[in-house]
Design a protein around this motif. Structure first.
Motif, PDB file in Angstrom:
ATOM      1  N   LEU A 173     -81.460  52.910 -45.210  1.00  0.00           N
ATOM      2  CA  LEU A 173     -80.465  53.522 -44.335  1.00  0.00           C
ATOM      3  C   LEU A 173     -79.124  53.432 -45.039  1.00  0.00           C
ATOM      4  N   ASP A 174     -78.512  54.565 -45.348  1.00  0.00           N
ATOM      5  CA  ASP A 174     -77.309  54.576 -46.173  1.00  0.00           C
ATOM      6  C   ASP A 174     -76.253  55.516 -45.582  1.00  0.00           C
TER       7      ASP A 174
ATOM      8  N   SER B   6     -79.626  45.885 -35.048  1.00  0.00           N
ATOM      9  CA  SER B   6     -80.854  46.661 -35.225  1.00  0.00           C
ATOM     10  C   SER B   6     -82.053  45.845 -34.764  1.00  0.00           C
TER      11      SER B   6
ATOM     12  N   GLU C 196     -79.976  48.265 -45.213  1.00  0.00           N
ATOM     13  CA  GLU C 196     -78.861  48.936 -44.557  1.00  0.00           C
ATOM     14  C   GLU C 196     -77.658  48.868 -45.485  1.00  0.00           C
TER      15      GLU C 196
ATOM     16  N   ILE D 191     -73.291  50.869 -43.101  1.00  0.00           N
ATOM     17  CA  ILE D 191     -73.569  51.219 -41.701  1.00  0.00           C
ATOM     18  C   ILE D 191     -72.338  50.869 -40.871  1.00  0.00           C
TER      19      ILE D 191
END
Length: 182
Positions: free
Chosen positions: A140-141, A153, A163, A166
């Protein structure tokens, strides 16, 4: 025929109504791989998506999901999460349809990059993997969520979740729907 769905490109889309921006599953018995979604937006402030990306399966399905890429995505508000992965989705059939043979779905190599969501109803990212075959390789970027009800999360049975950059602007008080979904 057991032919996987593969090499799918979805680009430059504007969505105004639907449950998910992108949903994969629940029928995965032949597998899904190599999906690239980019430059899409959901623009209807009067309607809430459930998730930006939702991958769902159950032990009656089996199969695999791999190499899923979403980038340059915008959404006003989503009811649940930017990313939702659920490996035990049976809805109302959970007690009606017996499972004779379990087939655990392998889920790996999921990428979300450059996603901007004004608000999530629950949490930004939620993975509920199967302990026998954890979800692997979720990256996740550069994801921004203006408001979320839960800042942390939620990851169960997930390995190699990264991550990077974020940002969650404001954490809202939990409401009745948030408390039910935990």
């Amino acid at each position: 025929l057991k032919v996987p769905t593969e090499n799918v490109v979805m680009r430059n889309c504007t969505v105004v109504q639907g449950h998910q921006l992108v949903a994969i599953g629940s029928e995965l018995s032949a597998g899904v791989r190599n999906v690239y979604v980019h430059d899409c937006r959901f623009e209807n402030p009067d309607y809430r998506l459930q998730n930006v990306l939702f991958i769902k399966t159950n032990v009656q399905r089996g199969g695999f999901v791999e190499n899923i890429y979403l980038e340059n995505i915008e959404a006003h508000e989503v009811r649940h999460s930017v990313l939702g992965i659920e490996t035990d989705v049976m809805y109302q059939w959970k007690t009606l349809a017996p499972t004779y043979e379990e087939r655990v779905t392998k889920i790996s190599n999921i990428h979300l990059k450059n996603v901007n969501v004004a608000q999530t109803g629950l949490v930004a990212f939620r993975i509920r993997g199967d302990e026998r075959e954890p979800v692997k390789g979720v990256h996740l970027d550069n994801i921004t969520v203006g408001k979320a009800h839960i800042a942390k999360s939620q990851y169960e049975n997930a390995e190699d979740v990264r991550e990077t950059n974020i940002k969650i602007g404001e954490v809202l008080p939990e409401d009745k729907e948030t408390q039910r979904s935990k």
